[in-house]
Structures are given as C-alpha cells and as structure tokens.
Design a protein around this motif. Structure first.
Motif, short mmCIF file in Angstrom:
data_model
loop_
_atom_site.label_atom_id
_atom_site.label_comp_id
_atom_site.label_asym_id
_atom_site.label_seq_id
_atom_site.Cartn_x
_atom_site.Cartn_y
_atom_site.Cartn_z
N ASN A 48 0.93 -1.30 -0.10
CA ASN A 48 0.08 0.12 -0.09
C ASN A 48 0.74 1.21 0.02
OD1 ASN A 48 0.58 0.87 2.83
ND2 ASN A 48 -0.35 -1.10 3.37
N TRP A 49 0.25 2.39 -0.43
CA TRP A 49 0.96 3.46 -0.52
C TRP A 49 1.61 3.88 1.02
CZ3 TRP A 49 -1.05 7.55 2.56
CH2 TRP A 49 -2.33 7.52 2.63
N PHE A 68 -1.39 -11.37 -10.26
CA PHE A 68 -2.64 -10.62 -9.77
C PHE A 68 -2.71 -9.37 -10.48
CE2 PHE A 68 -1.07 -13.36 -6.16
CZ PHE A 68 -2.28 -13.75 -5.46
N TYR A 69 -2.19 -9.05 -11.53
CA TYR A 69 -2.08 -7.74 -12.11
C TYR A 69 -3.84 -7.50 -12.73
CZ TYR A 69 2.83 -7.30 -12.15
OH TYR A 69 4.16 -6.80 -11.89
N GLU A 102 1.45 -9.39 -4.94
CA GLU A 102 -0.03 -9.65 -5.01
C GLU A 102 -0.72 -8.51 -5.34
OE1 GLU A 102 2.17 -12.66 -3.18
OE2 GLU A 102 2.27 -10.56 -2.71
N LEU A 103 -0.36 -7.37 -5.86
CA LEU A 103 -0.94 -6.44 -6.26
C LEU A 103 -1.60 -6.11 -7.65
CD1 LEU A 103 1.48 -3.42 -4.77
CD2 LEU A 103 -0.76 -4.46 -3.77
N SER A 104 -2.59 -5.62 -7.90
CA SER A 104 -3.45 -5.40 -9.14
C SER A 104 -2.52 -4.05 -9.82
CB SER A 104 -4.77 -5.31 -9.02
OG SER A 104 -5.08 -3.87 -8.62
N LEU A 105 -2.74 -4.12 -11.12
CA LEU A 105 -2.32 -2.88 -11.82
C LEU A 105 -2.82 -1.50 -11.38
CD1 LEU A 105 -2.79 -4.36 -15.49
CD2 LEU A 105 -0.49 -3.99 -14.33
N ASP A 106 -4.32 -1.67 -10.91
CA ASP A 106 -4.86 -0.46 -10.48
C ASP A 106 -4.34 0.11 -9.19
OD1 ASP A 106 -6.68 -0.19 -12.44
OD2 ASP A 106 -8.16 -1.35 -11.64
N GLU A 107 -3.96 -1.26 -8.17
CA GLU A 107 -3.14 -0.61 -7.00
C GLU A 107 -1.85 -0.03 -7.10
OE1 GLU A 107 -5.08 -4.00 -3.61
OE2 GLU A 107 -4.07 -4.61 -5.39
N ILE A 108 -1.07 -0.64 -8.14
CA ILE A 108 0.16 -0.08 -8.50
C ILE A 108 0.08 1.42 -8.98
CG2 ILE A 108 2.11 -0.34 -10.04
CD1 ILE A 108 1.74 -3.45 -9.89
N GLU A 109 -1.04 1.46 -9.81
CA GLU A 109 -1.16 2.81 -10.21
C GLU A 109 -1.52 3.87 -8.89
OE1 GLU A 109 -3.56 5.43 -13.81
OE2 GLU A 109 -4.28 3.46 -13.31
N GLU A 110 -2.42 3.45 -8.04
CA GLU A 110 -2.82 4.27 -7.05
C GLU A 110 -1.55 4.53 -6.24
OE1 GLU A 110 -5.82 4.97 -3.37
OE2 GLU A 110 -5.94 3.12 -4.43
N GLU A 129 3.17 -2.07 -21.37
CA GLU A 129 2.67 -0.79 -21.85
C GLU A 129 1.96 -0.21 -20.58
OE1 GLU A 129 0.15 1.48 -25.21
OE2 GLU A 129 -0.16 -0.73 -24.98
N ARG A 130 0.98 -0.91 -19.98
CA ARG A 130 0.42 -0.22 -18.78
C ARG A 130 1.27 0.29 -17.77
NH1 ARG A 130 -4.72 -0.96 -15.90
NH2 ARG A 130 -4.51 0.79 -14.49
N LEU A 131 2.04 -0.91 -17.48
CA LEU A 131 3.01 -0.36 -16.11
C LEU A 131 3.87 0.80 -16.69
CD1 LEU A 131 4.12 -4.32 -15.51
CD2 LEU A 131 2.83 -2.60 -13.89
N ALA A 132 4.56 1.10 -17.88
CA ALA A 132 4.99 2.14 -18.32
C ALA A 132 4.16 3.17 -18.31
CB ALA A 132 5.66 1.86 -19.73
N LYS A 133 2.88 3.29 -18.46
CA LYS A 133 2.15 4.46 -18.54
C LYS A 133 1.78 4.92 -17.06
CE LYS A 133 -0.34 4.06 -22.94
NZ LYS A 133 -1.51 3.83 -23.64
#
Length: 465
Positions: A136-137, A364-365, A156-164, A302-306
């Motif tokens: 978490n952040w 879990f992405y 265990e984190l999703s793409l959305d959680e990484i983005e936040e 690509e999503r991770l880079a963005k």
C-alpha cells in the motif's frame, strides 16, 4: 482514483528499467547483450539464493560490478535475508568490502539490517525487497521517510493498486516483477521447505518443496478429528484434463458451484517420503500446498510504463543462460514497442513459451479474466513455440561449433537468437566430432558443427515446434 493512463498516452513514455537476474558473469553479460539495463545478484550468506551462485567470492562480485559499470549498466546486490542473531554479528564486517565496490544499490528486507546499513553507510542506495511485502502507499511512504530510494512492490498487487501507489508516491521509485517463478506463499514468505528439510527459505536455502511430486489419496476423519488414510488405490488425477474442464466451465462472475469432491478430506504423499501422509485441505479458494504457475506479464508492459513504474524485474538467478537471454530480448522489445507507441506484439507471448515453465499466469495484475481472454492468450502463446537446443561456441569458415542442449535434426526450423537480431533458418547439415554428416543429434553432452554465418558467433539456438 483518477485514470492517469489515458493522459500519459499523449506524451512520450519514459522507458522503465529492465532488470534481469545474474547468477554468473556469463549470464550477466548475456543479460546486457540482449537488452537489460541492470542486473541483480547476491552473496550466498545474505541473499535468498545460497545455491547455484557464482558471486560467492568477493573477486567475482567485484568483476561483476566493475563489468556492469564499464558498460554503463547498473548492478544491485541482494542482501535480503531475515537474519537470526548469529548473522547480525558478522553482517557489517562482511558487507564492508562489498560496499567498497560501489554497487548501485542493496536490495534489503529486514528492518534491523536496513537500520544498520543506513546508520553506517547513509550514502548507499537501499531498495526494499519484495520479501518485505509492501502492498500500500502508506507502506511506501514509510520506507521513503527511512531514506530508501526504491520499493519493490509485492507480487500480490493489481495494476490499479500499483497505479494508486505511484500517484500517491510519485517521488519514490517503484519496481515490480513481470516474469519468473511464483511462490505459493505471500511474496515468498514460505515455511514449507523449513518444515520438510529444516532448510529455511528466508535464509536462502529453499528446496522448492511446493514443486515436488505429490500423490493425492483419499482420507476419512475419525472420532478424534484426525485424518486417516483410506487404503484404496491412489486417485488418478490428470491435472491438464481437469484444468481444461475448469476453463470450459469458467464463470467470470465467480458463481460456479463447488465440486462435491472438494469438500472431502485428502492426504498427500511426497515422492521422497513414502508412507508419510499429510493432510491437505481445500476451501473456496483452492488448495494451498501445490506449486504455482510461472509469472508472465509481458502483455502488461505498456500499462506499467504508462503508470510510471520505474523498473520491470525478471526472476531467476538459478535459471539457464538461454532463459536470461530470451527474457531480456523479449521484454526489451516489449518496452521499446510501448515507448514508441506500437501495439503489443502477440508473437512475444509465444517466444516466452519456449522457456521451461510450469504454465503461465499474469498473477494478480488482473483479478478477473474472462474466458475469451484466457482462450485468446493461450492461442497466441502457441503460435511461436520453440525449444532451446544449443549454444554457438565459435564460428570459422562458415561452420559453427555448437554445444548441444536438446535433440535436433536436419530439416528442422532453427531460430538463431542473437543480440543483433533473430533469424529462422532451415538446418541443412549437421557434422559430428569426426566431421561425418549425421541426420539427428541427441540431447545434451554432444558438440557438433552446423553451417552458420560468422555474424552469429555466440548465438543461442532454438528448434521451432
């Protein structure tokens, strides 16, 4: 949470670092040759890979760090054990010559060791290991206040959680795993090997007990609540067939009814411990003592880079030279395509399929795949399947000496894998050590010659399936 990925698509993406494992100097240079920006390695006493590690001496470690820096690349030293008191006594003294070599960062997990390093060498970059389970952040902000320069996020984190996390912690470097073995325990915090063999995974001596050969047997619960084996023939279970049936009846909403047999007790027997029956329990989420599929998340580059993730990491310090070269080359192409705005190249999925694996998952992405997505990914993965068959040792007068790794034959389609680019050719001739033409060469242990252009010296060879 705002969706920042659409906003970043209109501007030039920053290429994330491509970070590869280095179990030896040869693998380190292969990683760099095929596109890696950085590598990580570790001393056996203080990292989680005590075996198959060439960097067990200070001399080799120094060669690695100096060799990486000479090429303008980065070298990170893993120091991510959870030490008992005995190792605390020796840690600072043992690490002093390592710090003098000026690695680009230490990868660490234990708060006590991190404190000791920050106090003695405050100028040294410290990256938080995935073993520390940052999910978490607020966790990331805490380690930022402690002076760490990068956090390797939990698998265990999703793409959305990484983005936040990136949105809330824009100043902190973030690293994520995109390829390699997955552990059955939370971010690798497993006790199974210690239970079986008294070899603690968190001390670097994991025996990968989750990947052993187990048999499943019927059991019944007696009046005291203990499980007892039912003396009947071992259950014959075809995993691939069961997986295919499960996929066919997949429910994207998760409302598929439980199979009646899922509620029965079972015992497992590991092949190396005949007669030692251990209870295995299953609930709505599955069974916990079987090995995981391997991570392959190249379609998410690509999503991770963005999102702004700073480093994409490949697992596998004990894997082969071919594994290092193939993953470095394939993920390099995915990163370059993403930065250039090119669509994802589906062929990359198949190229990774040629590596030894236990089946692939993107972890879990994405939490909920549709059946259509699963079928699509499987279909394109099989479009470019190959098998590693040899290393080119040298080329002279149009003939390459090849160290054979797997069987191949005259007439096979052979992919030549080289830092300058790959090429698929039809193999026209094979000559054995007596310079005789042969049609087929067996598995590992042979050296043969094949016709090959001198530009492909030191190439790797794969047979197209």
């Amino acid at each position: 949470m705002s969706n920042s990925t659409s906003a970043t698509s209109a501007v030039q993406l920053k290429a994330p670092e491509l970070l590869l494992p280095a179990g030896s100097l040869e693998k380190m240079h292969a990683a760099f040759d095929f596109g890696a920006d950085a590598v990580y390695a570790g001393q056996p006493r203080y990292s989680l890979r005590a075996r198959n590690n060439e960097f067990s001496t200070l001399d080799i470690l120094q060669q690695g760090i100096e060799g990486a820096h000479a090429r303008g690349k980065s070298f990170f030293v893993a120091s991510n054990i959870f030490p008992h008191n005995s190792k605390l006594k020796t840690y600072l003294n043992d690490m002093e010559p390592v710090i003098a070599m000026k690695p680009d960062a230490l990868i660490m997990a234990d708060p006590g060791l991190i404190m000791m390093v920050r106090e003695k060498w405050p100028e040294v970059n410290v990256h938080l290991s995935v073993q520390a389970n940052a999910v978490n952040w607020a966790d990331v902000k805490f380690w930022q206040k402690m002076g760490l320069t990068r956090v390797i996020l939990s698998r265990e984190l999703s793409l959305d959680e990484i983005e936040e996390i990136k949105q809330r912690c824009p100043e902190m470097e973030l690293e994520v795993f995109v390829h390699g073995a997955l552990c059955i325990a939370y971010s690798g915090r497993c006790l199974l090997s210690g239970y079986f063999n008294h070899r603690d995974p968190n001390q670097g001596t994991c025996t990968n007990s989750c990947r052993w050969d187990y048999k499943v047997e019927n059991a019944t619960e007696n009046e005291t609540g203990d499980l007892q084996r039912i003396p009947v023939e071992t259950i014959k279970f075809d995993f691939n067939k069961a997986l295919e049936e499960a996929n066919q009846s997949f429910s994207a909403m998760g409302d598929m009814p439980r199979h009646p047999l899922a509620d029965r007790p079972y015992l497992i027997e590991e092949a190396g411990r005949p007669g030692n029956f251990m209870p295995i329990l299953e609930d709505d989420h599955g069974t916990y003592i079987m090995n995981s599929k391997d991570l392959r998340a190249i379609e998410h580059v690509e999503r991770l880079a963005k999102i702004g993730v700073d480093s994409l990491k490949v697992e596998g310090r004990t894997k082969s030279l071919y594994y290092v070269a193939r993953t470095a080359q394939t993920y390099r192409r995915a990163i370059d395509d993403a930065v250039a705005g090119r669509p994802f190249n589906e062929q990359l999925l198949g190229e990774l399929n040629g590596l030894a694996n236990r089946g692939y998952t993107d972890g879990f992405y994405q939490r909920h795949h549709t059946q259509e997505h699963q079928n699509y990914m499987e279909g394109v993965s099989k479009a470019h399947r190959s098998q590693y068959v040899g290393n080119v040792l040298s080329v002279a007068d149009g003939w390459a000496e090849v160290e054979v790794k797997n069987r191949f034959s005259v007439g096979d389609q052979i992919e030549i894998i080289h830092p300058t680019g790959n090429e698929i050719v039809t193999l026209g001739e094979i000559r054995n050590k007596r310079n005789e033409s042969v049609d087929v060469i067996g598995g590992a242990g042979h050296k043969v010659r094949i016709p090959l252009d001198a530009k492909y010296d030191k190439a790797l060879l794969a047979r197209m399936l």
